[in-house]
Design an enzyme around this catalytic site. Structure first.
Site, PDB file in Angstrom:
ATOM      1  N   LYS A   1       1.123  -1.483  -0.063  1.00  0.00           N
ATOM      2  CA  LYS A   1       0.039  -0.143   0.324  1.00  0.00           C
ATOM      3  C   LYS A   1       1.003   1.292   0.309  1.00  0.00           C
ATOM      4  CE  LYS A   1      -3.488  -2.616   2.210  1.00  0.00           C
ATOM      5  NZ  LYS A   1      -4.881  -2.846   2.747  1.00  0.00           N
TER       6      LYS A   1
ATOM      7  N   HIS B   1      -9.334  -2.829  -6.098  1.00  0.00           N
ATOM      8  CA  HIS B   1      -9.618  -2.444  -3.832  1.00  0.00           C
ATOM      9  C   HIS B   1      -9.714  -1.122  -3.702  1.00  0.00           C
ATOM     10  CE1 HIS B   1      -7.418  -2.147   0.050  1.00  0.00           C
ATOM     11  NE2 HIS B   1      -6.964  -3.184  -0.090  1.00  0.00           N
TER      12      HIS B   1
ATOM     13  N   GLU C   1     -12.270  -9.096  -0.988  1.00  0.00           N
ATOM     14  CA  GLU C   1     -11.132  -8.695  -0.041  1.00  0.00           C
ATOM     15  C   GLU C   1     -12.626  -7.996   0.561  1.00  0.00           C
ATOM     16  OE1 GLU C   1      -6.602  -7.780  -0.518  1.00  0.00           O
ATOM     17  OE2 GLU C   1      -8.040  -6.662  -0.375  1.00  0.00           O
TER      18      GLU C   1
ATOM     19  N   GLY D   1      -7.448  -4.392   7.487  1.00  0.00           N
ATOM     20  CA  GLY D   1      -7.149  -3.369   7.954  1.00  0.00           C
ATOM     21  C   GLY D   1      -7.738  -3.724   9.277  1.00  0.00           C
TER      22      GLY D   1
ATOM     23  N   SER E   1      -6.017  -8.851   6.035  1.00  0.00           N
ATOM     24  CA  SER E   1      -6.173  -9.277   7.824  1.00  0.00           C
ATOM     25  C   SER E   1      -5.243 -10.246   7.813  1.00  0.00           C
ATOM     26  CB  SER E   1      -7.199  -8.571   8.900  1.00  0.00           C
ATOM     27  OG  SER E   1      -7.474  -7.393   8.724  1.00  0.00           O
TER      28      SER E   1
HETATM   29  P1  13P Z   1      -4.198  -5.911   5.830  1.00  0.00           P
HETATM   30  O1  13P Z   1      -3.861  -7.514   5.686  1.00  0.00           O
HETATM   31  O2  13P Z   1      -3.569  -4.473   5.703  1.00  0.00           O
HETATM   32  O3  13P Z   1      -5.493  -6.004   6.081  1.00  0.00           O
HETATM   33  O4  13P Z   1      -4.698  -5.132   3.973  1.00  0.00           O
HETATM   34  C1  13P Z   1      -5.473  -6.637   3.543  1.00  0.00           C
HETATM   35  C2  13P Z   1      -5.612  -6.324   1.594  1.00  0.00           C
HETATM   36  O5  13P Z   1      -6.264  -4.568   1.856  1.00  0.00           O
HETATM   37  C3  13P Z   1      -4.931  -6.097   0.839  1.00  0.00           C
HETATM   38  O6  13P Z   1      -5.345  -6.037  -0.760  1.00  0.00           O
END
Ligand code: 13P
Length: 268
Positions: free
Chosen positions: A21, A108, A179, A185, A225
């Protein structure tokens, strides 16, 4: 790009993907991390898997340099909807191709909620990505936690909207990332049962949209997560082809261990 085989597809290559990210943004630091990941991959028996990284845009050139000739792939977290032109501030797929990247992350949750990206824009980007023989990693999933028919309707709607205009030859190259917005998060991922049910549901939707054979080709990975704690259980299901790691992969050893666990679960 893959061509659909006439025989019924048996095995999908397992995936571990990770996105930095905008957490890790300094080229030198990211370069060191990537170097360590590549070294770790070399020592592991994971050649049968597909591992790739989405670095933050400012570090992508450095990551490309390190990834060259290794078995770690990389891609962009976003691209402009057209190859080139008046798109101030966007990242062009032409740059990604020139750098040797293969993957484009699209749709995303954060792009949609923080930057108001629309389905129309996402669609254009999927088409561009496929037309350039690159691989879209398309994120889908419900925003608010739900189950059963409600969830199936939401997922079907998203898949229909985003994929239905893509021809069958090309759609097999799309990687779907399930997702759910509510699981990103967090301290923990969605429940194992929820993940397994949703992946089964997504496969069923793909079958309804295309054919059984095509649905069997498409890889579906889980993100939200993901950590070492649950990863083995998450991928312990035939419809889960891998994981999309975020924060809990920042530490190289954790990330390598996640890859190791997935490989153990998916080994023939
Ligand atoms: P997190 O594992 O930090 O929640 O992020 C997942 C994500 O959005 C991967 O694209």
């Amino acid at each position: 790009l893959k061509k659909i085989s006439s025989q019924f597809y048996k095995k999908r290559t397992p995936i571990v993907a990770m996105s930095y990210k905008n957490y890790l943004n300094k080229p030198e630091e990211v370069g060191l991390l990537v170097e360590e990941i590549i070294l770790g991959l070399k020592e592991s028996k994971t050649e049968f898997m597909e591992c790739f990284l989405f670095p933050s845009m400012g570090t992508i050139e450095t990551v490309a340099r390190f990834c060259k000739g290794s078995n770690l792939g990389f891609g962009a977290q976003n691209i402009a909807p057209q190859k080139n032109g008046a798109y101030t501030g966007e990242f062009s797929i032409e740059s990604l191709i020139a750098l040797g990247g293969r993957y484009v992350e699209l749709g995303h949750f954060e792009r949609k909620t923080l930057f108001f990206e629309t389905n129309q824009q996402i669609k254009e980007k999927i088409h561009l990505t496929l037309s350039e023989s690159m691989i879209p990693v398309l994120c889908i999933g419900e925003t608010i936690k739900c189950e059963g028919q409600m969830l199936e309707e939401i997922l079907m709607e998203q898949l229909k909207e985003l994929l239905s205009e893509i021809n069958e030859e090309k759609v097999v190259n799309v990687i779907l990332a399930y997702e759910p917005g509510w699981a990103i998060g967090q301290a923990k991922p969605a429940s194992i049962a929820h993940i397994h049910r949703s992946h089964t549901c997504i496969r069923r939707c793909c079958e309804r949209l295309f054919t059984k054979e095509i649905a069997e080709h498409i890889r579906i990975i889980y993100g939200g997560s993901v950590s070492l704690t649950e990863v083995s259980e998450i991928v312990d299901h035939q419809e889960v082809d891998g994981v999309f790691v975020g924060r809990f992969g920042h530490e190289v050893n954790q990330f390598l261990e996640i890859i190791q666990r997935v490989s153990q679960m998916k080994e023939e």
